[in-house]
Motif scaffolding. Sequence first.
Motif, PDB file in Angstrom:
ATOM      1  N   ILE A 189       0.829  -1.224   0.040  1.00 61.62           N
ATOM      2  CA  ILE A 189       0.087   0.051   0.184  1.00 61.62           C
ATOM      3  C   ILE A 189       0.798   1.218  -0.219  1.00 61.62           C
ATOM      4  N   ASN A 190       2.102   1.310   0.626  1.00 60.88           N
ATOM      5  CA  ASN A 190       3.233   2.230   0.456  1.00 60.88           C
ATOM      6  C   ASN A 190       4.442   1.730  -0.136  1.00 60.88           C
ATOM      7  N   THR A 191       5.196   2.582  -0.856  1.00 61.09           N
ATOM      8  CA  THR A 191       6.509   2.486  -1.340  1.00 61.09           C
ATOM      9  C   THR A 191       7.304   2.058  -0.125  1.00 61.09           C
ATOM     10  N   PRO A 192       8.045   1.017  -0.193  1.00 54.46           N
ATOM     11  CA  PRO A 192       8.807   0.564   1.276  1.00 54.46           C
ATOM     12  C   PRO A 192       9.918   1.597   1.337  1.00 54.46           C
ATOM     13  N   ASP A 193      10.711   1.728   2.336  1.00 57.07           N
ATOM     14  CA  ASP A 193      11.718   2.550   2.668  1.00 57.07           C
ATOM     15  C   ASP A 193      12.933   2.081   2.048  1.00 57.07           C
ATOM     16  N   TYR A 194      13.096   0.786   1.512  1.00 55.82           N
ATOM     17  CA  TYR A 194      14.260   0.321   1.205  1.00 55.82           C
ATOM     18  C   TYR A 194      14.101   0.139  -0.198  1.00 55.82           C
ATOM     19  N   ASP A 195      13.206   0.955  -1.020  1.00 56.35           N
ATOM     20  CA  ASP A 195      12.730   0.661  -2.460  1.00 56.35           C
ATOM     21  C   ASP A 195      14.137   1.080  -3.253  1.00 56.35           C
ATOM     22  N   VAL A 196      14.775   2.153  -2.907  1.00 55.82           N
ATOM     23  CA  VAL A 196      15.651   2.802  -3.776  1.00 55.82           C
ATOM     24  C   VAL A 196      16.847   1.809  -3.609  1.00 55.82           C
ATOM     25  N   LEU A 197      17.216   1.453  -2.512  1.00 50.77           N
ATOM     26  CA  LEU A 197      18.200   0.411  -2.341  1.00 50.77           C
ATOM     27  C   LEU A 197      18.109  -0.990  -2.998  1.00 50.77           C
ATOM     28  N   HIS A 198      16.711  -1.309  -3.094  1.00 57.12           N
ATOM     29  CA  HIS A 198      16.498  -2.712  -3.560  1.00 57.12           C
ATOM     30  C   HIS A 198      16.533  -2.459  -5.262  1.00 57.12           C
ATOM     31  N   GLN A 199      16.105  -1.295  -5.600  1.00 52.01           N
ATOM     32  CA  GLN A 199      16.046  -1.082  -7.052  1.00 52.01           C
ATOM     33  C   GLN A 199      17.612  -0.941  -7.436  1.00 52.01           C
ATOM     34  N   MET A 200      18.614  -0.606  -6.928  1.00 48.23           N
ATOM     35  CA  MET A 200      20.067  -0.478  -7.256  1.00 48.23           C
ATOM     36  C   MET A 200      20.695  -1.798  -6.957  1.00 48.23           C
ATOM     37  N   ILE A 240      14.935  -9.029  -1.032  1.00 46.49           N
ATOM     38  CA  ILE A 240      13.868  -8.918  -0.174  1.00 46.49           C
ATOM     39  C   ILE A 240      13.354 -10.396   0.109  1.00 46.49           C
ATOM     40  N   TRP A 241      12.917 -10.760   1.223  1.00 49.35           N
ATOM     41  CA  TRP A 241      12.075 -11.980   1.497  1.00 49.35           C
ATOM     42  C   TRP A 241      10.769 -11.368   2.085  1.00 49.35           C
ATOM     43  N   GLY A 242       9.611 -11.432   1.274  1.00 52.95           N
ATOM     44  CA  GLY A 242       8.307 -10.868   1.685  1.00 52.95           C
ATOM     45  C   GLY A 242       7.297 -11.862   1.963  1.00 52.95           C
ATOM     46  N   ALA A 293      25.971   0.240   8.253  1.00 52.32           N
ATOM     47  CA  ALA A 293      26.008   1.382   7.819  1.00 52.32           C
ATOM     48  C   ALA A 293      25.267   1.529   6.320  1.00 52.32           C
ATOM     49  N   ILE A 294      24.871   0.510   5.751  1.00 50.10           N
ATOM     50  CA  ILE A 294      24.085   0.665   4.447  1.00 50.10           C
ATOM     51  C   ILE A 294      22.522   0.544   5.034  1.00 50.10           C
ATOM     52  N   ALA A 295      22.146  -0.318   5.773  1.00 53.48           N
ATOM     53  CA  ALA A 295      20.629  -0.080   6.362  1.00 53.48           C
ATOM     54  C   ALA A 295      20.402   1.321   6.714  1.00 53.48           C
ATOM     55  N   ALA A 296      21.491   2.014   7.633  1.00 49.25           N
ATOM     56  CA  ALA A 296      21.030   3.234   8.282  1.00 49.25           C
ATOM     57  C   ALA A 296      20.965   4.313   7.146  1.00 49.25           C
ATOM     58  N   ALA A 297      21.644   4.432   6.197  1.00 51.90           N
ATOM     59  CA  ALA A 297      21.646   5.171   5.250  1.00 51.90           C
ATOM     60  C   ALA A 297      20.503   4.756   4.305  1.00 51.90           C
ATOM     61  N   GLY A 298      20.072   3.745   3.903  1.00 54.29           N
ATOM     62  CA  GLY A 298      19.251   3.181   3.078  1.00 54.29           C
ATOM     63  C   GLY A 298      17.861   2.841   3.275  1.00 54.29           C
ATOM     64  N   MET A 299      17.676   2.583   4.682  1.00 57.34           N
ATOM     65  CA  MET A 299      16.299   2.205   5.059  1.00 57.34           C
ATOM     66  C   MET A 299      15.743   3.182   6.043  1.00 57.34           C
ATOM     67  N   PHE A 300      16.519   3.881   7.272  1.00 58.24           N
ATOM     68  CA  PHE A 300      15.902   4.655   8.088  1.00 58.24           C
ATOM     69  C   PHE A 300      16.603   5.662   8.291  1.00 58.24           C
ATOM     70  N   ASP A 301      17.437   6.489   7.544  1.00 56.60           N
ATOM     71  CA  ASP A 301      17.858   7.669   7.253  1.00 56.60           C
ATOM     72  C   ASP A 301      18.577   8.130   8.432  1.00 56.60           C
ATOM     73  N   SER A 302      19.302   7.335   9.170  1.00 58.48           N
ATOM     74  CA  SER A 302      20.313   7.638  10.040  1.00 58.48           C
ATOM     75  C   SER A 302      21.705   7.528   9.769  1.00 58.48           C
ATOM     76  N   LEU A 303      22.137   8.885   9.198  1.00 59.06           N
ATOM     77  CA  LEU A 303      23.489   9.025   8.728  1.00 59.06           C
ATOM     78  C   LEU A 303      24.400   9.236   9.872  1.00 59.06           C
ATOM     79  N   ASP A 304      23.917   9.387  10.943  1.00 64.51           N
ATOM     80  CA  ASP A 304      24.914   9.665  12.171  1.00 64.51           C
ATOM     81  C   ASP A 304      25.453   8.301  12.560  1.00 64.51           C
ATOM     82  N   ILE A 305      24.625   7.276  12.372  1.00 64.33           N
ATOM     83  CA  ILE A 305      24.804   5.895  12.613  1.00 64.33           C
ATOM     84  C   ILE A 305      25.635   5.218  11.326  1.00 64.33           C
ATOM     85  N   THR A 306      25.392   5.736  10.185  1.00 69.76           N
ATOM     86  CA  THR A 306      26.349   5.421   8.944  1.00 69.76           C
ATOM     87  C   THR A 306      27.783   5.701   9.268  1.00 69.76           C
ATOM     88  N   ILE A 307      27.968   6.950   9.605  1.00 70.34           N
ATOM     89  CA  ILE A 307      29.243   7.430  10.159  1.00 70.34           C
ATOM     90  C   ILE A 307      29.712   6.858  11.089  1.00 70.34           C
TER      91      ILE A 307
END
Length: 310
Positions: free
Chosen positions: A41-52, A57-59, A258-272
């Motif tokens: 029903i909504n575009t998942p937060d991981y969509d950009v990461l998945h598309q590239m 994904i196991w749904g 690092a990748i999940a924080a940047a590509g799923m839940f937008d926590s760039l402080d955790i990435t760094i």
Amino acid sequence: MDMLTKSIPTMRTLQGRLAYLREVLSPARPLRIADVGANPINTPDYDVLHQMGGAEIWGFEPDEDAFAALMETPQTGAHYVQKAVGKTGKATFYPHPRSGLGSLLKIDADAVSYLGHPGWATNQGQGIALETVALDDLSEKELPKPDVLKIDIQGGELDVFQHGRAKLSEAVAVVTEVRFARIYENEALWADLDIELRSQGFALHKLMFTKAEPVGNSQRAKMRSPRMRNQLMDGDAVYIRDPMTLAGWSSDQVKQMAIAAAGMFDSLDITIWCLDELVRRESLPAEVPATFFAKLPKWLRNPARGEGGT
């Protein structure tokens, strides 16, 4: 132009940042995401990461219409299963005319009436008998150990966590819907989920959003101001593997975080933070954290503090 800098001009976009991270980190495989309740029903937060190609994904989705929608457009790196996840055994699934409200639990008529949505409790019927399966009872082929669990199954999350401890033993993050006000009969609320996830070695990191509404009253239909929306309903919470245990993480776990924080839940402080750890482990050149930060959008950086510092 060397490997560490050739992708930098595009790093002001999410796709550019993820491409850079995947290049410098060279993870052993794409991020593994288990999506329990994959209703599109909504575009998942991981969509950009998945598309590239950065995530696989196991749904899992038991609702017939929602599963059909997932299968309409097959995607590379996505595996969808029409199964309900929880505690292995017999259960009843209650579809709902309002997409996203179908659940293994029946709606609590008194609770939703108080919340101003008495109509949600109508048209549930007797439900559909089905079999549920525990994460821990899924084979490695059906579901390899995920790096991240994303879950939104309308009240059944606690069963999934309690019967998925082995599968989640190496996960770096859980992104889960949490309920503050009961909608379903006997559903676990946020406090229950928090206790279980902490017992499995996760710590609350952030709330991605919360939703509040006015409770049911004689004037509710006229209430438009946000100041009238005072009853917390639900939201999405991000739990990460306890940062105090970082020394025990594998380097691959640090990379995937690092990748999940940047590509799923937008926590760039955790990435760094993860990049810093990999530098300490001599798995990355020392300049990578500063290079990554310096090329983020300007509004994310404090010019008064310069490009470096803490």
